[in-house]
Design a protein around this motif. Sequence first.
Motif, short mmCIF file in Angstrom:
data_model
loop_
_atom_site.label_atom_id
_atom_site.label_comp_id
_atom_site.label_asym_id
_atom_site.label_seq_id
_atom_site.Cartn_x
_atom_site.Cartn_y
_atom_site.Cartn_z
N ARG A 248 -29.44 -16.39 -13.38
CA ARG A 248 -28.36 -17.37 -13.30
C ARG A 248 -27.29 -16.93 -12.32
O ARG A 248 -26.78 -17.74 -11.52
N GLN A 249 -26.93 -15.65 -12.34
CA GLN A 249 -25.91 -15.13 -11.43
C GLN A 249 -26.38 -15.21 -9.98
O GLN A 249 -25.60 -15.55 -9.08
N ARG A 250 -27.66 -14.93 -9.76
CA ARG A 250 -28.17 -14.98 -8.39
C ARG A 250 -28.22 -16.42 -7.88
O ARG A 250 -27.89 -16.68 -6.71
N LEU A 251 -28.63 -17.34 -8.72
CA LEU A 251 -28.65 -18.75 -8.32
C LEU A 251 -27.24 -19.26 -8.01
O LEU A 251 -27.00 -19.89 -6.97
N ASP A 252 -26.30 -18.97 -8.91
CA ASP A 252 -24.92 -19.40 -8.70
C ASP A 252 -24.32 -18.74 -7.46
O ASP A 252 -23.55 -19.38 -6.72
N GLY A 253 -24.66 -17.47 -7.24
CA GLY A 253 -24.15 -16.77 -6.07
C GLY A 253 -24.64 -17.39 -4.78
O GLY A 253 -23.87 -17.51 -3.80
N LEU A 254 -25.90 -17.80 -4.74
CA LEU A 254 -26.44 -18.44 -3.54
C LEU A 254 -25.81 -19.81 -3.32
O LEU A 254 -25.51 -20.20 -2.17
N ILE A 255 -25.58 -20.55 -4.40
CA ILE A 255 -24.92 -21.86 -4.28
C ILE A 255 -23.53 -21.69 -3.68
O ILE A 255 -23.13 -22.41 -2.76
N ASP A 256 -22.78 -20.70 -4.18
CA ASP A 256 -21.43 -20.46 -3.65
C ASP A 256 -21.48 -20.01 -2.19
O ASP A 256 -20.60 -20.37 -1.39
N ARG A 257 -22.50 -19.23 -1.85
CA ARG A 257 -22.65 -18.77 -0.46
C ARG A 257 -22.89 -19.96 0.48
O ARG A 257 -22.41 -19.98 1.62
#
Length: 409
Positions: A248-257
Amino acid sequence: MQNIIIDKPYRFVPPKPGTFWPKLVRFVLPIYLNKSHGVETYELFGVERLQASIEAGHGIMLTPNHCRPCDPMVTSLLSERIGRPLNIIASWHLFMQNRLLAWILPRVGAFSIYREGMDREALKCAIQILTEARRPLVLFPEGVITRTNDRLNYLMEGTAFIARSAAKQRAGLKPPGKVVVHPVAIRYSFGGDIAKTLAPVLEDIEQRLTWRALSDKPLLDRIAKVGLALLTLKEMEYFGERQTGTLRQRLDGLIDRLLGPLEQEWLKGKRNGDATTRIKTIRTAILPDIVAGDITEEERVRRWQQLADTYLAQQIAFYPPEYFGELTTPDQMLETVERYEEDLTDKVHIHRPLHATVEVGEAIEVSPTRERGVEVDPVIAKIRGQLETMLARLKTMRPVGMPGRQGHL
């Protein structure tokens, strides 16, 4: 990227008032669903609730969840049972796909809405349909196709705005009338051999990754491994290295990127909220100059790349981490692999047999005024509550005539 953003001046497409084409389409609809989407059987529940609202003369809004492209057609199966056509709000890009769709959609009751900006004509049309109460109005409150049947995503506040605006108008009629919302839960069950069905799709993806076929791996492990590889490739592209943390953190991090730099450029700062709303706001800022043609070709190419980044962010937002666990179902595996296929090729093979179960929820009476001091609109909260309850119940039901699940997971 699928052709969901149109770089032409928007024109509202109103629905046609006739009944001939809706009646004809109702006749061929099951055949079309079978041939084009693999939906071979279906069941309808709760139609008597909708019928009661029709007999009471209410303005009626139907709010289905939106997990597959065929949801509008599946919802239209209700039309025959209630004996009247439906009006459906559809994204404008659907009217721009080809001449046949552009011709048939208005004639079966659909009308356009512009998702990349304010569409007053569509809002006016929707409110008028509810006020006149001649046909039920179908609006998909998730706004986009999610391919997550077991997770309900963000519901657009505009749903309640349209219903409440019509409720105000109907309250002023003599005699006064009401507007009600019926949530509609749609759930698809796959009845084939899941391992046999997904094997060739996974093998094709593995070949794209330059892997040997991982046919010796358990199916869920194989799906998870492919997903992590695709995620890591995108992290390498946008971060320069693989990221750490939970899925979940990796998915959210990529969305923010993806979205953060665009929000800085176009909106003067990062926005909070769900990905769908953030993406719509960014697109609304980027697109007008492209449509107007008031930019250089170099700038046009740059902005289209930015729009492609918003599309990627939207796709990433609909990968639910909870689909990868001990309780993962065959239906969730199918949805996940179909999303892999769609993201890589913009196309999805037809996987059959699918069984569609549709349940119409209880009527939610819409007040002409919104309650003050509440964070979530009460109408939206009630729609979500009913949809989540119905979807959870439908998940536990064994569809009538559906063969047993097969294959080794």
